[in-house]
Design a protein around this motif. Structure first.
Motif, PDB file in Angstrom:
ATOM      1  N   ARG A  30       0.847  -1.070   0.095  1.00  0.00           N
ATOM      2  CA  ARG A  30       0.161   0.052  -0.025  1.00  0.00           C
ATOM      3  C   ARG A  30       0.753   1.341   0.092  1.00  0.00           C
ATOM      4  O   ARG A  30       2.036   1.381   0.647  1.00  0.00           O
ATOM      5  CB  ARG A  30      -0.899   0.209   1.321  1.00  0.00           C
ATOM      6  CG  ARG A  30      -1.903  -1.056   1.392  1.00  0.00           C
ATOM      7  CD  ARG A  30      -2.991  -0.871   1.881  1.00  0.00           C
ATOM      8  NE  ARG A  30      -4.030  -2.106   1.551  1.00  0.00           N
ATOM      9  CZ  ARG A  30      -4.785  -2.316   0.526  1.00  0.00           C
ATOM     10  NH1 ARG A  30      -4.886  -1.552  -0.288  1.00  0.00           N
ATOM     11  NH2 ARG A  30      -5.628  -3.349   0.374  1.00  0.00           N
ATOM     12  N   GLY A  31       0.657   2.206  -0.752  1.00  0.00           N
ATOM     13  CA  GLY A  31       1.250   3.413  -0.699  1.00  0.00           C
ATOM     14  C   GLY A  31       2.184   3.324  -2.068  1.00  0.00           C
ATOM     15  O   GLY A  31       2.506   2.578  -2.796  1.00  0.00           O
ATOM     16  N   ALA A  32       3.133   4.506  -1.966  1.00  0.00           N
ATOM     17  CA  ALA A  32       4.176   4.335  -2.865  1.00  0.00           C
ATOM     18  C   ALA A  32       5.279   3.201  -2.663  1.00  0.00           C
ATOM     19  O   ALA A  32       5.269   2.679  -1.638  1.00  0.00           O
ATOM     20  CB  ALA A  32       5.100   5.738  -2.848  1.00  0.00           C
ATOM     21  N   VAL A  33       5.687   2.670  -3.733  1.00  0.00           N
ATOM     22  CA  VAL A  33       6.576   1.582  -3.675  1.00  0.00           C
ATOM     23  C   VAL A  33       7.899   1.681  -4.750  1.00  0.00           C
ATOM     24  O   VAL A  33       7.760   2.592  -5.801  1.00  0.00           O
ATOM     25  CB  VAL A  33       5.928   0.438  -4.449  1.00  0.00           C
ATOM     26  CG1 VAL A  33       5.555   0.517  -5.796  1.00  0.00           C
ATOM     27  CG2 VAL A  33       6.625  -1.030  -4.108  1.00  0.00           C
ATOM     28  N   THR A  40      11.323  -5.728  -3.649  1.00  0.00           N
ATOM     29  CA  THR A  40      10.491  -4.485  -3.535  1.00  0.00           C
ATOM     30  C   THR A  40      10.253  -4.147  -2.176  1.00  0.00           C
ATOM     31  O   THR A  40      10.358  -4.990  -1.149  1.00  0.00           O
ATOM     32  CB  THR A  40       9.346  -5.311  -4.180  1.00  0.00           C
ATOM     33  OG1 THR A  40       9.421  -5.910  -5.613  1.00  0.00           O
ATOM     34  CG2 THR A  40       8.079  -4.458  -4.293  1.00  0.00           C
ATOM     35  N   GLY A  41       9.922  -2.927  -2.026  1.00  0.00           N
ATOM     36  CA  GLY A  41       9.437  -2.334  -0.682  1.00  0.00           C
ATOM     37  C   GLY A  41       8.755  -0.989  -0.769  1.00  0.00           C
ATOM     38  O   GLY A  41       8.477  -0.548  -1.943  1.00  0.00           O
ATOM     39  N   THR A  42       8.530  -0.410   0.284  1.00  0.00           N
ATOM     40  CA  THR A  42       7.739   0.778   0.438  1.00  0.00           C
ATOM     41  C   THR A  42       8.698   1.854  -0.097  1.00  0.00           C
ATOM     42  O   THR A  42       9.912   1.932   0.178  1.00  0.00           O
ATOM     43  CB  THR A  42       7.304   1.258   1.890  1.00  0.00           C
ATOM     44  OG1 THR A  42       8.372   1.071   2.349  1.00  0.00           O
ATOM     45  CG2 THR A  42       6.009   0.333   2.180  1.00  0.00           C
ATOM     46  N   TRP A  43       8.348   3.002  -0.390  1.00  0.00           N
ATOM     47  CA  TRP A  43       9.146   4.318  -0.919  1.00  0.00           C
ATOM     48  C   TRP A  43       8.595   5.505  -0.301  1.00  0.00           C
ATOM     49  O   TRP A  43       7.120   5.606  -0.156  1.00  0.00           O
ATOM     50  CB  TRP A  43       9.148   4.154  -2.255  1.00  0.00           C
ATOM     51  CG  TRP A  43      10.026   5.384  -2.919  1.00  0.00           C
ATOM     52  CD1 TRP A  43      11.079   5.905  -2.567  1.00  0.00           C
ATOM     53  CD2 TRP A  43       9.459   6.455  -4.099  1.00  0.00           C
ATOM     54  NE1 TRP A  43      11.479   6.941  -3.216  1.00  0.00           N
ATOM     55  CE2 TRP A  43      10.442   7.256  -4.203  1.00  0.00           C
ATOM     56  CE3 TRP A  43       8.263   6.203  -5.057  1.00  0.00           C
ATOM     57  CZ2 TRP A  43      10.617   8.335  -5.158  1.00  0.00           C
ATOM     58  CZ3 TRP A  43       8.294   7.573  -5.848  1.00  0.00           C
ATOM     59  CH2 TRP A  43       9.275   8.236  -5.917  1.00  0.00           C
ATOM     60  N   GLY A  44       9.300   6.384   0.303  1.00  0.00           N
ATOM     61  CA  GLY A  44       8.762   7.639   0.979  1.00  0.00           C
ATOM     62  C   GLY A  44       8.486   8.563  -0.211  1.00  0.00           C
ATOM     63  O   GLY A  44       8.444   9.593   0.475  1.00  0.00           O
ATOM     64  N   GLY A  45       8.451   8.351  -1.233  1.00  0.00           N
ATOM     65  CA  GLY A  45       8.043   9.415  -2.286  1.00  0.00           C
ATOM     66  C   GLY A  45       9.284  10.218  -2.770  1.00  0.00           C
ATOM     67  O   GLY A  45      10.424   9.887  -2.617  1.00  0.00           O
ATOM     68  N   TYR A  46       9.087  11.410  -3.141  1.00  0.00           N
ATOM     69  CA  TYR A  46      10.035  12.250  -3.938  1.00  0.00           C
ATOM     70  C   TYR A  46      11.053  12.832  -2.846  1.00  0.00           C
ATOM     71  O   TYR A  46      12.166  12.826  -3.409  1.00  0.00           O
ATOM     72  CB  TYR A  46       9.496  13.341  -4.775  1.00  0.00           C
ATOM     73  CG  TYR A  46       8.536  12.926  -5.641  1.00  0.00           C
ATOM     74  CD1 TYR A  46       8.817  12.049  -6.663  1.00  0.00           C
ATOM     75  CD2 TYR A  46       7.258  13.689  -5.851  1.00  0.00           C
ATOM     76  CE1 TYR A  46       7.795  11.788  -7.693  1.00  0.00           C
ATOM     77  CE2 TYR A  46       6.125  13.575  -6.887  1.00  0.00           C
ATOM     78  CZ  TYR A  46       6.560  12.411  -7.742  1.00  0.00           C
ATOM     79  OH  TYR A  46       5.552  12.296  -8.738  1.00  0.00           O
ATOM     80  N   ASP A  47      10.831  12.817  -1.579  1.00  0.00           N
ATOM     81  CA  ASP A  47      11.844  13.250  -0.719  1.00  0.00           C
ATOM     82  C   ASP A  47      12.553  12.034  -0.290  1.00  0.00           C
ATOM     83  O   ASP A  47      13.918  12.288   0.112  1.00  0.00           O
ATOM     84  CB  ASP A  47      11.091  13.734   0.494  1.00  0.00           C
ATOM     85  CG  ASP A  47      10.352  14.744   0.284  1.00  0.00           C
ATOM     86  OD1 ASP A  47      10.584  15.746  -0.669  1.00  0.00           O
ATOM     87  OD2 ASP A  47       9.269  15.122   0.791  1.00  0.00           O
ATOM     88  N   ASP A  48      12.202  10.684  -0.480  1.00  0.00           N
ATOM     89  CA  ASP A  48      13.238   9.517  -0.378  1.00  0.00           C
ATOM     90  C   ASP A  48      13.933   9.349  -1.444  1.00  0.00           C
ATOM     91  O   ASP A  48      13.951   8.283  -2.000  1.00  0.00           O
ATOM     92  CB  ASP A  48      12.239   8.427   0.023  1.00  0.00           C
ATOM     93  CG  ASP A  48      12.936   7.330   0.563  1.00  0.00           C
ATOM     94  OD1 ASP A  48      14.257   7.408   0.746  1.00  0.00           O
ATOM     95  OD2 ASP A  48      12.190   6.109   0.711  1.00  0.00           O
ATOM     96  N   THR A  49      15.157  10.247  -1.406  1.00  0.00           N
ATOM     97  CA  THR A  49      16.031  10.145  -2.492  1.00  0.00           C
ATOM     98  C   THR A  49      17.339   9.145  -2.215  1.00  0.00           C
ATOM     99  O   THR A  49      17.780   8.265  -3.052  1.00  0.00           O
ATOM    100  CB  THR A  49      17.019  11.184  -2.947  1.00  0.00           C
ATOM    101  OG1 THR A  49      17.644  11.894  -1.572  1.00  0.00           O
ATOM    102  CG2 THR A  49      15.902  12.579  -3.564  1.00  0.00           C
TER     103      THR A  49
END
Length: 117
Positions: A30-33, A40-49
């Motif tokens: 669920r959410g960004a990946v 495979t895992g979750t991703w914090g979005g554009y701020d998660d460089t």
């Protein structure tokens, strides 16, 4: 004709997606990946460089899915990734999933970062 077996490392294809989730390699996230050679895992979005920069040297291209519609990613994110030697292709998340699956089946060095639809 000669056939070669493609080895995906820990990369798995996208099997499906819907409002707020993605199914990749049998796992629902669920959410960004983020998906690629490390799994495979979750991703914090554009701020998660940091999660994206960890892929440097392992991939040639990162497909960034921007949600249901194509949108620009932050310029500093694109610059940071390109400076690290990672090519960036931005598209809507459904198109990014399809493109990733095709190139993954060809054994290409790619990864995927997705914002949910």
């Amino acid at each position: 004709m000669r056939l070669n077996e493609v080895v995906f490392t820990d990369a798995k294809p996208v099997e499906g997606y819907g409002p707020g989730f993605f199914r990749i390699g049998g796992q629902v996230i669920r959410g960004a990946v983020i998906a690629g050679p490390k799994g495979t895992g979750t991703w914090g979005g554009y701020d998660d460089t940091a999660a994206l920069l960890d892929l440097a040297g392992q991939i040639d291209v990162l497909f960034v899915g921007t949600g249901p519609e194509i949108a620009h990613i932050p310029d500093d994110l694109r610059s940071t990734l390109e400076d690290a030697g990672i090519g960036v292709e931005v598209m809507a998340s459904p198109a990014a999933c399809r493109t990733y699956n095709v190139l993954l089946s060809e054994g290409r060095r790619i990864a995927l970062a997705l914002i949910p639809v």
